[in-house]
Design an enzyme around this catalytic site. Structure first.
Site, short mmCIF file in Angstrom:
data_model
loop_
_atom_site.label_atom_id
_atom_site.label_comp_id
_atom_site.label_asym_id
_atom_site.label_seq_id
_atom_site.Cartn_x
_atom_site.Cartn_y
_atom_site.Cartn_z
N ARG A 1 -2.03 4.67 -13.57
CA ARG A 1 -3.48 4.05 -13.93
C ARG A 1 -3.87 4.09 -15.25
O ARG A 1 -3.23 5.01 -15.97
CB ARG A 1 -4.12 5.27 -12.57
CG ARG A 1 -3.65 4.89 -11.24
CD ARG A 1 -4.15 6.12 -10.51
NE ARG A 1 -3.71 5.87 -9.13
CZ ARG A 1 -2.51 6.50 -8.67
NH1 ARG A 1 -1.85 7.17 -9.49
NH2 ARG A 1 -2.05 6.33 -7.46
N HIS A 39 -6.65 -2.39 -13.37
CA HIS A 39 -6.03 -2.06 -12.15
C HIS A 39 -4.82 -3.30 -12.19
O HIS A 39 -3.97 -3.27 -11.36
CB HIS A 39 -6.64 -1.93 -10.94
CG HIS A 39 -6.25 -1.19 -9.96
ND1 HIS A 39 -5.98 0.34 -10.23
CD2 HIS A 39 -5.94 -1.38 -8.90
CE1 HIS A 39 -5.74 0.93 -9.36
NE2 HIS A 39 -5.59 0.00 -8.32
N ARG A 91 -1.11 -2.97 -12.41
CA ARG A 91 -0.54 -2.20 -11.06
C ARG A 91 -0.21 -3.18 -10.10
O ARG A 91 0.68 -3.37 -9.46
CB ARG A 91 -1.19 -1.00 -10.57
CG ARG A 91 -1.15 0.22 -11.51
CD ARG A 91 -2.23 1.33 -11.10
NE ARG A 91 -2.40 1.64 -9.73
CZ ARG A 91 -1.41 2.58 -9.12
NH1 ARG A 91 -0.41 3.02 -9.89
NH2 ARG A 91 -1.65 3.06 -7.89
N TRP A 113 1.83 5.52 -4.91
CA TRP A 113 0.85 5.46 -3.74
C TRP A 113 1.24 6.23 -2.30
O TRP A 113 2.43 6.33 -2.38
CB TRP A 113 0.66 3.79 -3.27
CG TRP A 113 0.12 3.09 -4.22
CD1 TRP A 113 -1.29 2.95 -4.43
CD2 TRP A 113 0.56 1.71 -5.03
NE1 TRP A 113 -1.75 2.15 -5.32
CE2 TRP A 113 -0.54 1.34 -5.53
CE3 TRP A 113 1.95 1.22 -5.22
CZ2 TRP A 113 -0.41 0.34 -6.56
CZ3 TRP A 113 1.90 0.31 -6.20
CH2 TRP A 113 0.84 -0.22 -6.89
N TYR A 171 -2.33 -5.28 -1.47
CA TYR A 171 -2.06 -5.91 -3.00
C TYR A 171 -0.91 -7.12 -2.70
O TYR A 171 -0.83 -8.12 -3.21
CB TYR A 171 -1.31 -5.04 -3.70
CG TYR A 171 -2.34 -3.85 -4.46
CD1 TYR A 171 -3.71 -4.13 -4.48
CD2 TYR A 171 -1.67 -2.66 -4.75
CE1 TYR A 171 -4.53 -3.15 -4.74
CE2 TYR A 171 -2.63 -1.70 -5.39
CZ TYR A 171 -4.11 -1.82 -4.95
OH TYR A 171 -4.95 -0.95 -5.46
#
Length: 343
Positions: free
Chosen positions: A171, A289, A292, A315, A324
């Site tokens: 992150r 983001h 990622r 995660w 995603y």
């Protein structure tokens, strides 16, 4: 009136007789390091909005009655807040009540039905979860071809940052905390990063992230050109002055805004001239983001398992990853395969 540092909304709504609640909230404030900075900022924001609503509508914010929480959540919906934002408000109000030693109003069926109603209305109205525009491997390699020979330190830093962001799936706040002393090398020269902690991994063992050959080379080039390679306490990603000199910074990491600007410059360099389709009024270009999301999609496209993707991105819930990668191989579902191969 009880005084609670940084908790003025709650303090203003605690009567003089609620000394026990005030004491527990003071303990809560003292232990704020148990929560991430982002969680704490969100909590304070929810308290400001919620206490203002309570004052304007003649309600009490702490403790809050289930009927009042129901009305507050419906008020947020009427004000145009996304269902995910409303859920966050409900969860943080529950957290505040628990830490004050109070029964959270969220346990009431009244609130449960309100949340279900809000979510159902949002879905029927066409609301969809927002998602950062993916920064894919092909984008990284395109930028690498354009910036790798640059003599501008800003572009060398930006390229190294994008390599590390994509390769580690960290992150943006976790990337900002990396220091030169966190770097070690394998026998063949590739870089290994010792990440002290992440949003979901907080333990003394930390987390180890390895970089491939190309990413190791780009990070080494940046550290060498900037001189940071000789400054073990410096942050890896630091400001670059207009004079093409990097600042050695050891006390304050680059801000989220400064790191988001790296993605903005990358978008301007690599993207087509037409803007991205507006996504929940937020995602017009790459953002913090994006690496990622892009890395998760690339892994899924290369047939890595959900468990492997979760491990790389730290995660905890497979549902997050599935949001995603939901469009990856959507055309290759079981029923599509069944019908296309029916004889």
């Amino acid at each position: 009136m009880n005084h609670l540092p940084e908790f003025s909304p709650a303090a203003a709504l605690i009567s003089n007789g609620d000394d026990d609640i005030a004491a527990r909230l003071r303990e809560f404030v003292q232990d704020r390091e148990a929560f991430s900075d982002n969680t704490w900022r969100q909590l304070l924001s929810v308290m400001r909005v919620g206490s203002r609503w309570a004052a304007e509508h003649g309600r009490r914010f702490l403790p809050m009655e289930p009927a009042d929480l129901r009305d507050y959540l419906l008020w947020l919906q009427a004000a145009g807040r996304a269902s995910s934002t409303i859920s966050t408000h409900a969860a943080l109000i529950s957290m505040l009540h628990r830490n004050a030693g109070l029964v959270p109003p969220n346990v009431s069926p009244l609130v449960f039905r309100a949340v279900k109603r809000i979510n159902r209305s949002a879905v029927i109205a066409g609301e969809r979860a927002g998602q950062a525009i993916p920064f894919r491997l092909r984008d990284l390699l395109l930028l690498d071809a354009r910036w790798s020979a640059s003599d501008r330190l800003q572009q060398q830093r930006d390229l190294a940052f994008l390599h590390v962001a994509y390769a580690t799936l960290l992150r943006i706040s976790e990337l900002s905390r990396l220091r030169v002393r966190d770097i070690s090398r394998t026998p063949d020269g590739r870089i290994v990063l010792d990440v002290a902690w992440t949003k979901t991994i907080v333990m003394t063992g930390g987390l180890i992230k390895a970089l491939g050959d190309l990413s190791s080379a780009r990070l080494t080039e940046w550290l060498t050109a900037s001189g940071l390679i000789h400054e073990p306490d410096a942050f890896i990603f630091t400001p670059v002055h207009r004079s093409n000199r990097a600042r050695v910074v050891t006390d304050k990491a680059l801000s989220t805004r400064a790191l988001e600007d790296i993605f903005t410059r990358a978008w301007q360099e690599a993207s087509p001239p037409s803007p991205a389709r507006l996504n929940k009024n937020r995602y017009r270009s790459w953002s913090g983001h994006s690496a990622r999301v892009g890395a998760a999609i690339d892994m899924a496209s290369s047939k890595y398992s959900t468990a492997q993707i979760m491990q790389e991105g730290t995660w905890k819930k497979p549902e997050t990853v599935m949001r995603y990668i939901r469009h990856v191989d959507a055309h290759a579902g079981a029923m599509v395969d069944l019908m296309d191969n029916h004889k």
